[in-house]
Enzyme design. Structure first.
Site, PDB file in Angstrom:
ATOM      1  N   GLU A  35      35.293  44.477  39.668  1.00 45.96           N
ATOM      2  CA  GLU A  35      36.192  45.557  40.068  1.00 45.96           C
ATOM      3  C   GLU A  35      35.141  46.868  39.164  1.00 45.96           C
ATOM      4  O   GLU A  35      36.157  47.273  38.089  1.00 45.96           O
ATOM      5  CB  GLU A  35      37.386  45.454  40.288  1.00 45.96           C
ATOM      6  CG  GLU A  35      38.507  44.645  40.805  1.00 45.96           C
ATOM      7  CD  GLU A  35      39.732  45.275  40.900  1.00 45.96           C
ATOM      8  OE1 GLU A  35      39.493  45.958  42.025  1.00 45.96           O
ATOM      9  OE2 GLU A  35      41.137  44.442  40.806  1.00 45.96           O
ATOM     10  N   TYR A 107      34.152  38.589  44.026  1.00 49.44           N
ATOM     11  CA  TYR A 107      35.705  39.125  43.792  1.00 49.44           C
ATOM     12  C   TYR A 107      36.217  39.253  45.061  1.00 49.44           C
ATOM     13  O   TYR A 107      35.647  39.621  46.020  1.00 49.44           O
ATOM     14  CB  TYR A 107      35.523  40.990  43.668  1.00 49.44           C
ATOM     15  CG  TYR A 107      36.410  41.518  43.571  1.00 49.44           C
ATOM     16  CD1 TYR A 107      37.895  40.848  43.087  1.00 49.44           C
ATOM     17  CD2 TYR A 107      37.285  43.090  44.378  1.00 49.44           C
ATOM     18  CE1 TYR A 107      39.023  41.899  43.345  1.00 49.44           C
ATOM     19  CE2 TYR A 107      38.665  43.578  43.984  1.00 49.44           C
ATOM     20  CZ  TYR A 107      39.352  42.529  43.319  1.00 49.44           C
ATOM     21  OH  TYR A 107      40.323  43.544  43.859  1.00 49.44           O
ATOM     22  N   ASP A 148      37.335  36.933  40.132  1.00 50.78           N
ATOM     23  CA  ASP A 148      38.238  36.180  40.558  1.00 50.78           C
ATOM     24  C   ASP A 148      38.035  36.175  42.187  1.00 50.78           C
ATOM     25  O   ASP A 148      37.896  36.926  42.931  1.00 50.78           O
ATOM     26  CB  ASP A 148      38.798  38.292  40.713  1.00 50.78           C
ATOM     27  CG  ASP A 148      40.190  38.671  40.657  1.00 50.78           C
ATOM     28  OD1 ASP A 148      41.561  37.624  41.067  1.00 50.78           O
ATOM     29  OD2 ASP A 148      40.580  39.630  40.651  1.00 50.78           O
TER      30      ASP A 148
END
Length: 258
Positions: A35, A107, A148
DNA sequence: ATGACTAATAGCATTAGA
């Protein structure tokens, strides 16, 4: 010792002072960022170079975006993006060779609301990731896939399973897809060292979640068999979640023998 | 039952996050 860390920083521009501070205090050999929320040209490579880190990155306007930093060594890019969907333009995957390791920073899509197209995208993305991880496994190299994952693997990985029961992060399909990665031979380092759970890597900004320790574990480090044998330690830099202007995620890290 | 909070965008509210 080689230290590999992962940090969903929730905006590299808003987080830069915190990020530089964390790098200098904890000095990971390799840091995967998620991010970054900036286009490629907005990536502050010079700020990292100034403290000794070289980087590769895959940005995107407004959201998503991933990067790999290395302490004193240039990561050599192997791949960006996952095969299997030419329509998918999200910047969520970057893979490099650095310090003799294969390192993939990911991600994974959030998937909310579920059911719906975003959840379908998440599950398809997980199957594409599985295919890529199988290809890495076939190379029999020491490898780590970290980032993540947006999956709460088990009930013991969330402060209150009932509070998240309807969430895409802990649907059976999400968990099954994650379990398949482990079934393919990858080791969840934090789970291995914390078999009873209770370890969080994310605390919502809302409703005093941090102050109440209402968190869950969604940032993971998966090691190939060749690297799992070299695992020494792992952890969460929890204190960094409590600082001013913090990300909603805390960094995670593993150390491996060189 | 609902909303809470934060970041990014050319925005003066909306989308996305998880």
């Amino acid at each position: 010792m080689i230290k590999v860390a992962s940090f969903n920083i929730n905006g590299i521009k808003a987080r830069l002072p915190r990020l530089l501070e964390w790098l200098e205090e904890t000095r990971p050999s390799i840091a995967c960022l998620q991010e970054i929320k900036t286009q490629d040209e907005g990536f502050p490579a010079k700020d990292f170079e100034a403290i000794g880190y070289k980087a590769i990155w895959h940005g995107q306007k407004g959201f998503n975006g991933v990067a790999i930093l290395a302490d004193g060594e240039q990561p050599v890019e192997v791949q960006r993006g996952l095969e299997g969907d030419p329509e998918d333009l999200h910047s969520r995957y970057i893979e490099a060779e650095v310090f003799g390791l294969r390192v993939a920073g990911i991600y994974l899509p959030n998937g909310n609301p579920q059911p719906g197209p975003k959840f379908d995208y998440k599950l398809r993305w997980m199957e594409r990731l599985r295919a890529r991880m199988a290809a890495i496994s076939a190379e029999e190299v020491p490898a780590i896939v970290t980032g993540d994952f947006n999956v709460i693997p088990e009930d013991q990985d969330v402060w209150a399973p009932s509070a998240m029961a309807a969430d895409a992060l802990m649907q059976p399909q999400s968990r099954d897809a994650y379990a398949r990665l482990l079934g393919d031979g990858w080791t969840d380092a934090i789970a291995l060292h914390n078999p009873r759970g209770g370890v969080w890597t994310y605390w919502d900004y809302q409703a005093g979640a941090w102050q109440r320790d209402h968190g869950f574990r969604i940032d993971h480090a998966l090691l190939s068999p060749e690297l799992a044998d070299r695992l020494v330690d792992c952890g969460v830099d929890k204190a960094h979640r409590g600082r001013e202007k913090a990300s909603d995620h805390a960094p995670i890290w593993v150390t491996v023998r060189p």
